[in-house]
Structures are given as C-alpha cells and as structure tokens.
Design a protein around this motif. Structure first.
Motif, PDB file in Angstrom:
ATOM      1  N   THR A   1      25.478 -50.572  50.798  1.00  0.00           N
ATOM      2  CA  THR A   1      24.354 -49.998  51.586  1.00  0.00           C
ATOM      3  C   THR A   1      24.720 -49.133  52.679  1.00  0.00           C
ATOM      4  O   THR A   1      25.672 -49.578  53.510  1.00  0.00           O
ATOM      5  CB  THR A   1      23.589 -51.166  52.010  1.00  0.00           C
ATOM      6  OG1 THR A   1      23.036 -52.225  50.911  1.00  0.00           O
ATOM      7  CG2 THR A   1      22.508 -51.065  52.781  1.00  0.00           C
ATOM      8  N   SER A   2      24.132 -47.856  52.690  1.00  0.00           N
ATOM      9  CA  SER A   2      24.492 -46.963  53.883  1.00  0.00           C
ATOM     10  C   SER A   2      23.571 -46.601  54.796  1.00  0.00           C
ATOM     11  O   SER A   2      22.470 -46.552  54.179  1.00  0.00           O
ATOM     12  CB  SER A   2      25.247 -45.644  53.136  1.00  0.00           C
ATOM     13  OG  SER A   2      26.151 -46.048  52.135  1.00  0.00           O
ATOM     14  N   ILE A   3      23.830 -46.445  55.947  1.00  0.00           N
ATOM     15  CA  ILE A   3      23.057 -46.265  57.329  1.00  0.00           C
ATOM     16  C   ILE A   3      23.422 -45.023  57.642  1.00  0.00           C
ATOM     17  O   ILE A   3      24.364 -44.655  57.948  1.00  0.00           O
ATOM     18  CB  ILE A   3      23.413 -47.252  58.183  1.00  0.00           C
ATOM     19  CG1 ILE A   3      23.373 -48.666  57.773  1.00  0.00           C
ATOM     20  CG2 ILE A   3      22.139 -47.072  59.436  1.00  0.00           C
ATOM     21  CD1 ILE A   3      23.814 -49.692  58.979  1.00  0.00           C
ATOM     22  N   LEU A   4      22.186 -44.129  57.811  1.00  0.00           N
ATOM     23  CA  LEU A   4      22.274 -42.719  58.345  1.00  0.00           C
ATOM     24  C   LEU A   4      21.261 -42.602  59.470  1.00  0.00           C
ATOM     25  O   LEU A   4      20.219 -42.865  59.138  1.00  0.00           O
ATOM     26  CB  LEU A   4      22.098 -41.702  57.189  1.00  0.00           C
ATOM     27  CG  LEU A   4      22.138 -40.251  57.543  1.00  0.00           C
ATOM     28  CD1 LEU A   4      23.519 -39.662  57.910  1.00  0.00           C
ATOM     29  CD2 LEU A   4      21.685 -39.289  56.477  1.00  0.00           C
ATOM     30  N   PRO A   5      21.869 -42.279  60.780  1.00  0.00           N
ATOM     31  CA  PRO A   5      23.084 -42.081  61.137  1.00  0.00           C
ATOM     32  C   PRO A   5      23.779 -43.478  61.360  1.00  0.00           C
ATOM     33  O   PRO A   5      23.053 -44.400  60.925  1.00  0.00           O
ATOM     34  CB  PRO A   5      22.918 -41.362  62.576  1.00  0.00           C
ATOM     35  CG  PRO A   5      21.682 -41.563  62.963  1.00  0.00           C
ATOM     36  CD  PRO A   5      20.973 -42.002  61.703  1.00  0.00           C
ATOM     37  N   TYR A   6      25.199 -43.620  61.986  1.00  0.00           N
ATOM     38  CA  TYR A   6      25.641 -44.722  62.220  1.00  0.00           C
ATOM     39  C   TYR A   6      25.063 -45.816  63.021  1.00  0.00           C
ATOM     40  O   TYR A   6      23.812 -45.392  63.694  1.00  0.00           O
ATOM     41  CB  TYR A   6      27.023 -44.521  62.755  1.00  0.00           C
ATOM     42  CG  TYR A   6      26.962 -43.456  63.775  1.00  0.00           C
ATOM     43  CD1 TYR A   6      26.574 -43.513  65.231  1.00  0.00           C
ATOM     44  CD2 TYR A   6      27.309 -41.952  63.409  1.00  0.00           C
ATOM     45  CE1 TYR A   6      26.549 -42.703  66.160  1.00  0.00           C
ATOM     46  CE2 TYR A   6      26.933 -41.103  64.607  1.00  0.00           C
ATOM     47  CZ  TYR A   6      26.894 -41.384  65.869  1.00  0.00           C
ATOM     48  OH  TYR A   6      26.401 -40.297  66.738  1.00  0.00           O
ATOM     49  N   HIS A   7      25.361 -46.861  63.159  1.00  0.00           N
ATOM     50  CA  HIS A   7      24.724 -48.292  63.866  1.00  0.00           C
ATOM     51  C   HIS A   7      25.852 -48.874  64.682  1.00  0.00           C
ATOM     52  O   HIS A   7      26.560 -49.634  64.156  1.00  0.00           O
ATOM     53  CB  HIS A   7      23.944 -48.842  62.689  1.00  0.00           C
ATOM     54  CG  HIS A   7      23.147 -50.099  63.466  1.00  0.00           C
ATOM     55  ND1 HIS A   7      21.890 -49.920  64.085  1.00  0.00           N
ATOM     56  CD2 HIS A   7      23.390 -51.447  63.468  1.00  0.00           C
ATOM     57  CE1 HIS A   7      21.521 -50.798  64.543  1.00  0.00           C
ATOM     58  NE2 HIS A   7      22.159 -51.891  64.009  1.00  0.00           N
TER      59      HIS A   7
END
Length: 618
Positions: free
Chosen positions: A327-333
């Motif tokens: 699972t990828s988050i864009l932008p970073y968290h």
C-alpha cells in the motif's frame, strides 16, 4: 543483401555444410527460431542469422483485416511468416516503434501497457507514425484503433530486428514495457538501432549489480551490503560476511519472482538446491535485508541536464514486501524532511550518472533516518499510471517528448513543473493492491518479496485516515466499525505499537480476542482480551472455528520471520473464505485503526479527479 563466401566466418561456412538453404527454409517455415537452431548446431544466434542472410531467407508480413472486409480497416495488424509475398507496406512518414510488455503474467501487467498507449498518443500529437510491437491480445496497446500500425510478434531480437529492418524507424522506445523489452536494448543498439531515451549503456549500468555497486560507491550513496554467488559455498561465505537475514533472488527477475528472505544456512541451502538456473552469467543476488526499514518508490523525469522528482511514494508496510504488493502513500506521510531531501539529492545524482532520458524509478529503504538505495530502474515503473492520475501530470507524454529530443527545462514551463515539490499536490492519494486469494485458498495469504497482487485500486482524500478507508473500500475490503478483532502478533511485534493499536480498538468498543502469547502480553499491559485456542492446540473452538462461525470482524496477524506456520495459514484461509478483512503487518494494522476511527465519524462524499486536480490550474 548477400555476403561473399570469403567474408563468411568459419562458423557460418561450416554451417553451410550442415544445413542447406532448403533445409533451413523448411525449419523456419516450421517455426524454428534462430535461437533454437543455434542451440541444435551449437553455434551463436548471430551465426544462424548470418547464414539466413547469406541464403537470402527473411520472413515476410501478412495482414489481418481487423474489420473482416466489412469496410476498409484503418489499422490492420501484421504477423510474420516465411512466405513469398509481403503485405506490410512501409509508409514514407517519420515513424517510431514502441516495444510492448509481452505476454500477460503477474509482475508485468496493465501499468506498462498504460505507458505504451500514452506514448502512442504522444507520438501522434507530435506528428509521428506510431508502430507497436506486442504479442498480448489482452492489452489496450494491441487494440486495432490505438497505434498506426501493429505487429503481433514475440518480443525477441530476431522478430524485432526484422520489423525494424522493414520499417526503418527513426528510433525505438524500449522503456515503457517493463523488463522484457529492456533486455533487448543492448543487442538492438549493437545492431545499429537508435534507442530513444536512456541508452543501453545506462540500462546495463543499472542492471549489472557489480557495475551499479561501483557507481554507488563513486557517488557516495549508501546501499545494503550485497554480493553475487553461483554456488551454496559462495552464498554461505557471503552471508557469513554480511549477516542474516538476507534477501536472495535470481538475476534479472520481474515481479520479485523466486525472491525470498532467508534467515539461516539451512534455508539458504534449500533455496540454492531448488534454484532452477544459476550461472556465472546469471548469478544469485544476495542482499543484506534491512528489517523494520521504511521503503519508498521515487519516480522521476530526466534528461541530460535536468531532473524532476515527480512522485515520492511511501510504503505502508515495512521493507520486505514487494513494491507491487505494498500500500503506497503519495506524497509521503510523517517523514523527517531531511530524509526527503536526501532521497531527492540521490535521485538527481543517479539520473545524471546513468544519463537517464525519460522516466526513472528508484527504490529506497530508510532505517533510523539513514537512506539506502535498493535498486534503480531507468524505465517506466508500475507506479507511473498511479502518479500520473494522482498528480494530474501526463508523465508518459512528457517523457516521450523528452525522448524525441525536447528539453525538460522547456517542458517544465509548459506543464507548470517549475519550482514545485512533488508536483505540488494539495491532496493525498493511496494505491491499494488487490489480491486473488479468494480464488487460490491454498496459496497462502502472507506477503513477501515475491509479487502476488493482480490489480490495484486508488483513493484520493485530503487526509490520511479518509484516504486509507477509501482505499480499502475500493479494493472490496470493508473495514468494520464495531464487533470483534482477533490479534496474534510475533514476538518482534510485541511492543508499544501493538499496545496502542489494541488500546484504541478497545476504547472505541471492539472486543479483543487473541492467542495465548498475545493475550498474555496485552493483559500484562492492562488491556482486556479473551483467549482463543490455536489451530494445533487441544480444545475447541479454536481460532479457525471462531472466524468460520462469523464471530470475528477483523484479523490482525503478523507471521514470524520466514516460518509459514500451519496456524497462520489456516487463519488466512478462514478470513478469505468468510470475507473477513485481515492485515498481516503491524504498519497496516496501525493504518487500519486510523481508517476505522474515520469511518465511525463521517460519511464520504464523491469528488472527481478533475476537482482534485484543480490545484494544477491555480
């Protein structure tokens, strides 16, 4: 064009004594490739190719009428055969050939086909005739109305070079179809074909581990310790030097096939013994595995003088899960700004050193705020469609124009890429993988370095909990807002994180159920939790029974290292069969709890991609 006998190599001269023109033609008519014939006669592919040229034997192309003669087909497609009449007519337009992704398989999916199709559209806008070579009937790029011309052919050197000899394009794009066309770049360039974008030299530098390692040392960029081996003894010596755990894989794999995290000499020997093909040319790759590290996928656009970081995706799961399954988050968290700046700087250095022209993907691991480079792919990655839609920036179109010779610095202005950070997103996007576990119950549900997802969903929102909740819904996984949660975590995960997760679930009204070890750990930390038997323990009902009877609404179960315990697989299978959402990493559990809290507080509205992208026009 024939070659005088005196100019023929000794190998080809000896071949003429072994196989006549008539026999070679018959072999080709019956489908023997140059590679197969080279193996039979113990010579090189090039020797067979030279002999064919000497004999004047080349395939011709036949036309398939995509409209079945009902009306004139604007885009017929072609296939090769050994016959006399060639039905493919070369136009006098300036043309570019795109190599597609090849046959369908996990690890090389629709993401690369998206890139190929977008490149076709970009070429059309730029006034070029677009020619597609691909052999997958399930892709959009092979639809009759996409490219100006389609060759339904295998992506081999023999088949590709024959088309290029016939069409005489200005160049070939190899970087939009994944690894399959990328492997052809060196031989095509050696044959005089112009590769548009990153050269075969840059591609090989990124693919060859020893050359790439030397480059990283020169650039002073950290990377996990690694080496290559062709035997168990060599592999054992390497692990003794760099330490366990290690990530092992064959050379030049796609989708993480046959990759595994190894924790001991016994497991290493078992892996080497089962490996199908290890040689000096294709050695076993062994990397120090960075446990508990956070992984990042960075997509960038570059030319010889400029580099734009177009997307920085943070994986929810810790290192060790294949990027296609994360699972990828864009932008970073919630990441230290200094870490972000370091990754940007490393990306720019790598783009310059590899002389990237077009798209590039870099994978990083961050452990204790130190950034390590895992690998670099000087091509479009499977994240490009996601980043392009999330940011409303046509990355493939820009990359194609750069490959055709336009300057990225000029395109920055046209697409408003100047002076921005990750393309200036004002919202957050999440890529959620979709798995086929319900169709393959005995395959196991626990993720690792080998890619297992067969699709992905995307969600958009202005905060992380809402985006994550939407991502679950889009992937057909409904998170519960009440009920019972089963928790079973390995000893490594019995820390403050699981305490916080359990406490939050308990505080919002969930009943907690756990196996003996986890139940005792939670109880010792003041969290009320019921105990349930493991599958292998005496006593019923056990955890499998409890899930099957519909008494569990969410499963949090993290496997222990490399051991695939019977109990864990039974839990996963029961969850899939009964439609119970489950998470297998502590990071995904933390995100799930935030999403559940969000679901309990609000209902989600509907907003279009165009509305989210309105910031691009501001």
């Amino acid at each position: 064009m024939t070659t005088a006998a005196s100019d023929l190599s000794e190998e080809v001269l000896s071949l003429t004594c072994k196989i006549s023109k008539e026999h070679l033609l018959k072999a080709k008519e019956h489908g023997f490739s140059d590679c197969q014939l080279a193996y039979i006669f113990d010579v090189s592919d090039q020797d067979i190719r030279n002999l064919r040229k000497q004999y004047g034997l080349d395939s011709v192309f036949k036309t398939v009428d995509t409209c079945a003669a009902e009306f004139d087909a604007k885009t017929p497609y072609h296939y090769s055969t050994y016959d006399k009449e060639n039905e493919s007519v070369r136009s006098d337009r300036k043309k570019v050939v795109i190599l597609g992704g090849g046959p369908n398989r996990i690890g090389q999916g629709i993401e690369f086909d998206y890139c190929c199709v977008q490149a076709v559209f970009a070429l059309r806008e730029a006034g070029y005739e677009s020619i597609m070579i691909n052999c997958n009937p399930e892709t959009v790029s092979t639809d009759y109305d996409i490219a100006d011309k389609l060759y339904f052919e295998p992506l081999t050197f023999e088949d590709t070079i024959r088309i290029l000899e016939h069409e005489q394009p200005l160049g070939v794009i190899v970087s939009f179809g994944g690894q399959t066309p990328l492997k052809l770049s060196t031989k095509l360039e050696e044959a005089g074909v112009a590769i548009l974008g990153t050269s075969s030299k840059g591609i090989d530098l990124a693919e060859d581990r020893k050359k790439f390692g030397a480059l990283l040392r020169k650039l002073d960029i950290p990377h996990p310790d690694y080496d290559t081996a062709v035997s168990f003894e060599e592999a054992q010596e390497i692990t003794g030097r760099i330490g366990y755990p290690v990530l092992v894989r064959p050379s030049y794999v796609l989708g993480g096939r046959a990759m595994k995290i190894i924790y001991s000499d016994d497991s290493l020997k078992e892996y080497v013994d089962q490996a199908l093909f290890i040689s000096e040319k294709y050695p076993l790759l062994i990397d120090r595995f960075l446990e508990t590290a956070v992984e990042f996928d960075i997509d960038a656009l570059a030319d010889s003088t400029d580099c734009v970081v177009s997307g920085m995706m943070q994986h929810v799961e810790a290192a060790g899960i294949h990027s296609g399954d994360s699972t990828s988050i864009l932008p970073y968290h919630n990441i230290d700004p200094s870490v972000i700046e370091t990754m940007k700087e490393y990306t720019r250095r790598l783009a310059e050193s590899l002389n990237v022209v077009g798209l590039m993907n870099v994978q990083y691991a961050v452990q204790n705020n130190k950034v390590y480079v895992i690998e670099v792919n000087p091509r479009a990655s499977r994240t490009v469609p996601f980043v392009g839609k999330a940011t409303a920036v046509p990355l493939v179109k820009i990359a194609t124009r750069v490959m055709l010779g336009e300057k990225l610095s000029d395109l920055r202005k046209e697409y408003r890429l100047a002076d921005c950070d990750e393309l200036g997103m004002s919202h957050l996007a999440i890529k959620e993988p979709v798995f086929p576990f319900s169709k393959f119950l005995k395959s196991g549900v626990y993720l690792g370095p080998e890619m297992r997802s067969t699709g992905e969903a995307m969600s958009l929102a202005y905060d992380f909990p809402e985006a994550f909740a939407k991502a679950y819904q889009a992937a057909n996984m409904e998170l519960p807002t009440s009920g019972s949660v089963f928790i079973s975590v390995n000893n490594h995960d019995k820390d403050e994180r699981i305490i916080n997760i359990a406490k939050k679930l308990y505080d919002i009204g969930f009943d907690l159920i756990a196996t003996a070890g986890t139940q005792q750990f939670l109880a010792d930390n003041g969290i009320e939790c019921k105990k349930v038997f493991k599958v292998g323990e005496e006593g019923r009902p056990n955890v499998f029974d409890t899930i099957r009877l519909g008494k569990i609404d969410l499963v949090i179960n993290t496997p222990l290292g490399e051991r695939a315990l019977h109990d864990e697989e039974a839990i996963g299978a029961a969850s899939v069969m009964n439609g119970v959402p489950f998470v297998t990493t502590i990071e995904a559990a933390e995100a799930s709890v935030q999403a559940i809290a969000c679901l309990r507080q609000q209902e989600f509205g509907v907003k279009s991609l165009q509305e989210y992208a309105a910031y691009r026009q501001a």
